[in-house]
Design a protein around this motif. Structure first.
Motif, PDB file in Angstrom:
ATOM      1  N   THR A 136      22.780 -17.462 -20.215  1.00 26.26           N
ATOM      2  CA  THR A 136      23.661 -16.888 -19.853  1.00 26.26           C
ATOM      3  C   THR A 136      22.901 -14.956 -20.471  1.00 26.26           C
ATOM      4  O   THR A 136      21.869 -14.836 -21.375  1.00 26.26           O
ATOM      5  N   GLY A 137      23.518 -13.581 -20.421  1.00 26.34           N
ATOM      6  CA  GLY A 137      22.345 -12.584 -20.640  1.00 26.34           C
ATOM      7  C   GLY A 137      21.567 -12.636 -19.334  1.00 26.34           C
ATOM      8  O   GLY A 137      21.174 -11.196 -19.799  1.00 26.34           O
ATOM      9  N   ARG A 138      21.357 -13.092 -18.166  1.00 22.75           N
ATOM     10  CA  ARG A 138      20.609 -12.522 -16.627  1.00 22.75           C
ATOM     11  C   ARG A 138      21.088 -12.282 -16.042  1.00 22.75           C
ATOM     12  O   ARG A 138      22.182 -11.395 -16.113  1.00 22.75           O
ATOM     13  N   SER A 139      20.865 -12.441 -14.620  1.00 17.28           N
ATOM     14  CA  SER A 139      21.189 -11.314 -13.714  1.00 17.28           C
ATOM     15  C   SER A 139      22.097 -12.124 -13.053  1.00 17.28           C
ATOM     16  O   SER A 139      22.176 -12.630 -12.423  1.00 17.28           O
ATOM     17  N   LEU A 140      23.466 -11.859 -13.408  1.00 16.57           N
ATOM     18  CA  LEU A 140      24.965 -13.072 -13.981  1.00 16.57           C
ATOM     19  C   LEU A 140      25.492 -12.397 -12.469  1.00 16.57           C
ATOM     20  O   LEU A 140      26.605 -13.276 -11.237  1.00 16.57           O
ATOM     21  N   ASP A 141      25.863 -11.163 -12.524  1.00 13.33           N
ATOM     22  CA  ASP A 141      26.302 -10.248 -10.884  1.00 13.33           C
ATOM     23  C   ASP A 141      25.673 -10.778 -10.028  1.00 13.33           C
ATOM     24  O   ASP A 141      26.679 -11.060  -8.991  1.00 13.33           O
ATOM     25  N   THR A 142      24.541 -11.139  -9.842  1.00 12.52           N
ATOM     26  CA  THR A 142      24.241 -10.898  -8.389  1.00 12.52           C
ATOM     27  C   THR A 142      23.202 -11.800  -8.041  1.00 12.52           C
ATOM     28  O   THR A 142      22.880 -12.516  -6.880  1.00 12.52           O
ATOM     29  N   GLY A 143      22.411 -12.636  -9.457  1.00 11.76           N
ATOM     30  CA  GLY A 143      22.036 -14.052  -9.408  1.00 11.76           C
ATOM     31  C   GLY A 143      20.445 -13.435  -8.977  1.00 11.76           C
ATOM     32  O   GLY A 143      19.367 -14.341  -9.610  1.00 11.76           O
ATOM     33  N   TRP A 144      19.936 -11.500  -8.736  1.00  7.76           N
ATOM     34  CA  TRP A 144      18.625 -11.922  -8.627  1.00  7.76           C
ATOM     35  C   TRP A 144      17.952 -10.514  -9.318  1.00  7.76           C
ATOM     36  O   TRP A 144      19.045  -9.379  -9.595  1.00  7.76           O
ATOM     37  N   VAL A 145      16.844 -10.695  -9.426  1.00  6.90           N
ATOM     38  CA  VAL A 145      16.506  -8.820 -10.083  1.00  6.90           C
ATOM     39  C   VAL A 145      15.507  -8.418  -8.963  1.00  6.90           C
ATOM     40  O   VAL A 145      14.597  -9.479  -8.445  1.00  6.90           O
ATOM     41  N   PHE A 146      15.196  -7.486  -8.709  1.00  7.35           N
ATOM     42  CA  PHE A 146      14.231  -6.538  -7.901  1.00  7.35           C
ATOM     43  C   PHE A 146      13.184  -5.762  -8.493  1.00  7.35           C
ATOM     44  O   PHE A 146      14.155  -4.831  -8.690  1.00  7.35           O
ATOM     45  N   GLY A 147      12.401  -5.582  -8.762  1.00  6.59           N
ATOM     46  CA  GLY A 147      10.957  -4.810  -8.876  1.00  6.59           C
ATOM     47  C   GLY A 147      10.482  -4.430  -7.698  1.00  6.59           C
ATOM     48  O   GLY A 147      10.027  -5.258  -6.968  1.00  6.59           O
ATOM     49  N   THR A 148       9.787  -3.108  -7.829  1.00  2.30           N
ATOM     50  CA  THR A 148       8.629  -2.037  -7.773  1.00  2.30           C
ATOM     51  C   THR A 148       7.274  -1.866  -8.244  1.00  2.30           C
ATOM     52  O   THR A 148       7.511  -1.066  -9.232  1.00  2.30           O
ATOM     53  N   PHE A 149       5.997  -2.222  -8.328  1.00  2.91           N
ATOM     54  CA  PHE A 149       4.666  -1.075  -8.482  1.00  2.91           C
ATOM     55  C   PHE A 149       4.731  -0.524  -7.169  1.00  2.91           C
ATOM     56  O   PHE A 149       5.062  -0.876  -6.722  1.00  2.91           O
ATOM     57  N   VAL A 150       3.784   0.392  -7.623  1.00  2.00           N
ATOM     58  CA  VAL A 150       2.902   1.446  -6.249  1.00  2.00           C
ATOM     59  C   VAL A 150       1.956   1.086  -6.872  1.00  2.00           C
ATOM     60  O   VAL A 150       1.030   1.061  -8.074  1.00  2.00           O
ATOM     61  N   TRP A 151       0.688   1.790  -6.075  1.00  2.00           N
ATOM     62  CA  TRP A 151      -0.963   1.390  -7.093  1.00  2.00           C
ATOM     63  C   TRP A 151      -0.719   2.733  -6.442  1.00  2.00           C
ATOM     64  O   TRP A 151      -0.391   3.809  -6.005  1.00  2.00           O
ATOM     65  N   ARG A 152      -1.760   2.970  -8.133  1.00  2.00           N
ATOM     66  CA  ARG A 152      -1.690   4.551  -8.423  1.00  2.00           C
ATOM     67  C   ARG A 152      -3.600   4.689  -9.034  1.00  2.00           C
ATOM     68  O   ARG A 152      -3.907   3.661  -9.736  1.00  2.00           O
ATOM     69  N   GLY A 153      -4.095   5.439  -8.072  1.00  2.00           N
ATOM     70  CA  GLY A 153      -5.469   5.782  -8.230  1.00  2.00           C
ATOM     71  C   GLY A 153      -5.325   6.825  -9.985  1.00  2.00           C
ATOM     72  O   GLY A 153      -4.714   6.952 -10.237  1.00  2.00           O
ATOM     73  N   PRO A 154      -6.902   6.524 -10.242  1.00  2.25           N
ATOM     74  CA  PRO A 154      -8.471   6.111  -9.275  1.00  2.25           C
ATOM     75  C   PRO A 154      -8.031   4.604  -9.532  1.00  2.25           C
ATOM     76  O   PRO A 154      -7.664   3.768 -10.672  1.00  2.25           O
ATOM     77  N   ALA A 155      -8.846   4.392  -9.004  1.00  3.43           N
ATOM     78  CA  ALA A 155      -9.363   2.667  -9.024  1.00  3.43           C
ATOM     79  C   ALA A 155     -10.012   2.177 -10.400  1.00  3.43           C
ATOM     80  O   ALA A 155     -10.867   3.060 -10.315  1.00  3.43           O
ATOM     81  N   LYS A 156      -9.376   1.434 -10.700  1.00  2.00           N
ATOM     82  CA  LYS A 156     -10.000   0.577 -12.097  1.00  2.00           C
ATOM     83  C   LYS A 156      -9.644  -1.214 -12.232  1.00  2.00           C
ATOM     84  O   LYS A 156      -9.075  -1.608 -10.524  1.00  2.00           O
ATOM     85  N   GLY A 157     -10.643  -1.589 -12.550  1.00  2.00           N
ATOM     86  CA  GLY A 157     -10.407  -3.032 -12.804  1.00  2.00           C
ATOM     87  C   GLY A 157     -11.045  -3.789 -11.484  1.00  2.00           C
ATOM     88  O   GLY A 157     -11.214  -3.462 -10.417  1.00  2.00           O
ATOM     89  N   ASP A 158      -9.638  -4.976 -10.747  1.00  3.49           N
ATOM     90  CA  ASP A 158     -10.021  -5.167  -9.778  1.00  3.49           C
ATOM     91  C   ASP A 158      -9.346  -4.123  -8.914  1.00  3.49           C
ATOM     92  O   ASP A 158      -9.468  -4.976  -7.015  1.00  3.49           O
ATOM     93  N   ALA A 159      -9.224  -3.096  -9.177  1.00  7.27           N
ATOM     94  CA  ALA A 159      -8.777  -2.025  -8.218  1.00  7.27           C
ATOM     95  C   ALA A 159      -7.264  -3.275  -6.970  1.00  7.27           C
ATOM     96  O   ALA A 159      -7.380  -1.874  -5.673  1.00  7.27           O
ATOM     97  N   LEU A 160      -6.644  -3.760  -8.031  1.00  8.39           N
ATOM     98  CA  LEU A 160      -5.606  -4.934  -6.964  1.00  8.39           C
ATOM     99  C   LEU A 160      -4.378  -4.747  -7.693  1.00  8.39           C
ATOM    100  O   LEU A 160      -3.809  -3.334  -8.383  1.00  8.39           O
ATOM    101  N   PHE A 161      -4.447  -5.719  -8.273  1.00  5.56           N
ATOM    102  CA  PHE A 161      -3.421  -5.657  -9.412  1.00  5.56           C
ATOM    103  C   PHE A 161      -3.508  -4.438 -11.114  1.00  5.56           C
ATOM    104  O   PHE A 161      -2.112  -4.171 -11.261  1.00  5.56           O
ATOM    105  N   ASP A 162      -5.031  -4.475 -11.018  1.00  4.99           N
ATOM    106  CA  ASP A 162      -4.792  -3.837 -11.966  1.00  4.99           C
ATOM    107  C   ASP A 162      -4.374  -2.427 -12.056  1.00  4.99           C
ATOM    108  O   ASP A 162      -4.342  -1.601 -12.810  1.00  4.99           O
TER     109      ASP A 162
END
Length: 413
Positions: A207-233
């Motif tokens: 209860t209280g989760r995504s009951l209308d569609t069943g799903w949650v969708f999200g998006t990340f963008v890669w934003r520089g400058p590069a740091k750490g592993d230059a991937l997930f970081d």
């Protein structure tokens, strides 16, 4: 194995798990309210992939034991998988989509994965790879997660947030090819950069989760400058969505979150005032006329006649209430995965928001029709009405097969 004689080819897993995992296993995102802490929720989901992928030899690679699997049959067609990273060609952004200075026909290529709960469903579907079994109503278990990496050949000179992004090698179409499917024999190895990472989560068990569609969708963008592993970081949350805000025609969006820190970075100029349609969630590579959920909610086989998304909507018509209402009422409904998009058009299967399965179904039936798949026609193709002959067609003339291959569209918004 070598691709093009020089670079090792991608090796992603298709040894799908034989059984579904325990649905009661705790997950790191379950304690986070995605409505009040959307970025924390997104990062909790992404944390499950961080130890599985890395950059090596100018490629995205796995560990070999990563708990993530790809779909079968996405290799077929002129937009099918290239060998170096297993990327398929996506919709090419319109000028001004990625940034206000991105004007040319950039390409986007992507590879998507499902975690163990979702991959177990793929194992059931592809138990016979050349005769997949699609239930009438596909249902992914709770805690299914998909993660998708999207790459572009757009230059950092055009897209400022890609400054410092590491370069990857991909065997893709020529410069300026945009969305069109190019003959794979004309592809070359070219540099691409990670643009965005998409996530989706089946999060409807409590209860209280995504009951209308069943799903949650999200998006990340890669934003520089590069740091750490230059991937997930370098991945910054862009947007999160748990509903399509049906009936909302004035931009007063309640079922999406957009990162305000990215105004004038990924949105906020004339060609892209918002991320998705009238403020709904979307990613930089995605069609502003859509949203993450609206596109995926149309997943079915056969595809609806209006396609993945009716992108013919003229953004100049935002001032026309009647046209806006028609667009929203068609595309922005909260439907569950077992419900059929465009129910007036019969379907063999609803696909629970999986456009990968929709693309796989389309491609296997096209391969049968073109004669590139031999033997009995897959039951899916006959039940969907795609190809009704009992045996896949004999090889066609090269010119006819090429026309068929060109029918395979980029599998995205």
């Amino acid at each position: 194995m070598k691709a093009n004689g020089t670079v090792a080819a991608a090796k992603w897993r298709v040894d799908y798990p034989p059984v579904r995992p325990n649905p009661n296993d705790p997950q790191p995102w379950e304690s986070v309210d995605f409505r009040t802490k959307p970025a924390d929720y997104m990062n909790a989901v992404l944390s499950t992939a961080k130890t599985s992928f890395k950059i090596a030899d100018r490629k995205l690679v796995g560990t070999g034991q990563e708990q993530w699997w790809i779909s079968q049959w996405l290799d077929y067609g002129n937009s099918g998988r290239e060998p170096l990273m297993g990327l398929t060609k996506e919709r090419g952004p319109d000028p001004g989509d990625l940034s206000k200075t991105n004007t040319r026909g950039s390409q986007v290529w992507a590879v998507g994965f499902y975690n163990r709960p979702g991959a177990a469903v793929f194992g059931e579907v592809f138990a016979e790879p050349c005769n997949p079994s699609f239930p009438v109503a596909m249902k992914f278990p709770n805690d299914t997660v998909s993660v998708k990496f999207l790459f572009t050949d757009a230059s950092p000179d055009e897209v400022a947030y890609l400054q410092g992004a590491p370069e990857y090698d991909a065997f893709i179409d020529n410069l300026g090819a945009g969305s069109g499917g190019q003959d794979p024999s004309t592809r070359t190895i070219r540099s691409v950069r990670l643009l965005q990472v998409d996530i989706s989560v089946k999060d409807s068990a409590k209860t209280g989760r995504s009951l209308d569609t069943g799903w949650v969708f999200g998006t990340f963008v890669w934003r520089g400058p590069a740091k750490g592993d230059a991937l997930f970081d370098n991945l910054v949350p862009v947007s999160l969505q748990w509903g399509n805000d049906p009936g909302v025609y004035d931009g007063a969006i309640r079922e999406s979150w957009i990162n305000p820190d990215l105004r004038n970075v990924t949105y906020g100029w004339d060609q892209r005032l918002t991320m998705g349609f009238m403020g709904r969630a979307n990613g930089p590579a995605d069609n502003i006329r859509s949203s993450c959920l609206s596109c995926h909610s149309a997943a079915r086989t056969p595809r609806a006649s209006i396609g993945l998304l009716d992108s013919r909507f003229n953004m100049d018509d935002l001032a026309n209430p009647e046209k806006v209402k028609g667009h929203i009422d068609t595309w922005f409904q909260n439907i569950k995965g077992s419900q059929l998009f465009q129910p007036s058009e019969p379907a063999a299967s609803t696909l629970d928001y999986s456009l990968q399965l929709e693309a796989a179904a389309f491609r296997i039936c096209l391969a049968c029709q073109a004669g590139d798949l031999r033997g009995p026609t897959p039951a899916l193709c006959r039940s969907s009405g795609f190809y009704n002959r009992p045996v896949c067609n004999a090889p066609l003339e090269v010119s006819v097969r090429k026309r068929l291959l060109d029918l395979v569209p980029p599998p995205r918004q």
